[in-house]
Scaffold this active site. Structure first.
Site, PDB file in Angstrom:
ATOM      1  N   TYR A 104       1.259  -1.182  -0.498  1.00  0.00           N
ATOM      2  CA  TYR A 104       0.002   0.194  -0.199  1.00  0.00           C
ATOM      3  C   TYR A 104       0.592   1.142  -0.093  1.00  0.00           C
ATOM      4  O   TYR A 104       1.494   1.302   0.887  1.00  0.00           O
ATOM      5  CB  TYR A 104      -0.525   0.128   0.984  1.00  0.00           C
ATOM      6  CG  TYR A 104      -1.883   1.203   1.315  1.00  0.00           C
ATOM      7  CD1 TYR A 104      -2.172   1.848   0.469  1.00  0.00           C
ATOM      8  CD2 TYR A 104      -1.329   2.072   2.431  1.00  0.00           C
ATOM      9  CE1 TYR A 104      -3.247   3.132   0.410  1.00  0.00           C
ATOM     10  CE2 TYR A 104      -2.589   3.152   2.772  1.00  0.00           C
ATOM     11  CZ  TYR A 104      -2.873   3.488   1.704  1.00  0.00           C
ATOM     12  OH  TYR A 104      -3.794   4.805   1.792  1.00  0.00           O
ATOM     13  N   ASP A 145      -1.560  -1.332  -4.177  1.00  0.00           N
ATOM     14  CA  ASP A 145      -2.535   0.142  -4.568  1.00  0.00           C
ATOM     15  C   ASP A 145      -0.930   0.940  -4.848  1.00  0.00           C
ATOM     16  O   ASP A 145      -0.809   1.488  -3.567  1.00  0.00           O
ATOM     17  CB  ASP A 145      -2.979   0.756  -3.630  1.00  0.00           C
ATOM     18  CG  ASP A 145      -3.546   2.544  -3.061  1.00  0.00           C
ATOM     19  OD1 ASP A 145      -2.995   2.349  -4.284  1.00  0.00           O
ATOM     20  OD2 ASP A 145      -4.171   2.608  -2.114  1.00  0.00           O
TER      21      ASP A 145
END
Length: 255
Positions: A104, A145
């Site tokens: 992330y 992400d």
DNA sequence: ATGGCGCTTAATAAGCGA
């Protein structure tokens, strides 16, 4: 082997969506981001009842990553070595001989801000670590992400976004540095629909108007590229009630 | 157009995300 990544924006809120999606899609591995849960509150038993095991590294309110898998997860690592960080953004594990790295990436807030500098230094540390990791694990998948839209075609309105965080040139340069390690964006190995995105703002009816960005990615190491058969974005969960603002990305590899 | 929405902690608002 089906690999997937999904920023769920709170696993507490999105657990029903995640369980439904696992049941319907039966991935071998699903990487989650923004779980926003302390490890003591991770819904392990619910996932085990669905036939999965999991490793996770979370914190309250922000960040948090997890790898959910049907196979045994080995050699689990949290964080980037030699990069001290309170923020829970990285977890890696090996399953069926494939090294899966779930990330992330920092958002960066705005170009030039402290958080933007943190984002660039985080990417530098990530790539230095992955260079070694690829030596140990030639079969490696980097999912998550990335908070970077690599090219203008990954942005609904490149002119409006020009120079902004998520699309700025230094960020895109970091993405290309990852490609220099031999990693390839599996989505671009195949012909794709135009205006394919993985995130849409909750506001301004952005999803309905397809005002999105493609910032969630599955990168594959050189030996996995020839065995990748497809990579797709699953927009279905974005249409549910109380959706995550991100939607899953899925790749299949034959190993 | 600097708002808009949603999640979190906290507490009847504020920070953050992207």
């Amino acid at each position: 082997m089906k690999l997937a990544t999904w920023n769920v924006n709170s696993l507490k809120v999105r657990l029903p969506h995640a369980l439904d999606w696992l049941e319907a899609n039966q991935p071998d591995v699903l990487c989650l981001q923004e779980t926003k849960q302390e490890d003591s509150k991770f819904p392990l038993s619910e996932l085990q009842q669905a036939g999965y095991q999991a490793v996770f590294s979370g914190q309250r309110t922000y960040n948090g990553v997890a790898i959910i898998s049907k196979a045994v997860l080995e050699d689990v690592m949290c964080g980037i070595p030699d990069f001290p960080d309170e923020q829970r953004r990285v977890i890696a594990a090996t399953l069926n001989g494939v090294r899966v790295v779930c990330i992330y990436a920092p958002n960066g807030q705005s170009v030039g801000s402290e958080k933007y500098q943190y984002k660039l230094s985080w990417y530098l540390a990530l790539r230095k670590w992955l260079k070694n990791e690829l030596v140990c694990y030639p079969r490696l998948a980097l999912l998550g992400d990335f908070n970077i839209a690599p090219e203008d075609r990954d942005v609904h309105d490149p002119k409006a976004w020009e120079g902004n965080v998520l699309v700025s040139e230094p960020e895109r340069a970091e993405f290309r540095e990852l490609e220099q390690l031999g990693l390839r964006d599996s989505f671009r190995l195949f012909e794709q629909p135009e205006k394919s995105y993985s995130w849409w703002d909750y506001r301004m009816m952005a999803f309905r108007r397809n005002m999105g960005l493609r910032i969630d990615h599955i990168l594959l190491s050189e030996v996995l590229i020839p065995v990748c058969t497809d990579c797709t974005i699953d927009r279905a969960p974005r249409k549910l009630e109380r959706p995550s603002d991100h939607t899953p990305v899925v790749a299949n590899i034959v190993i």
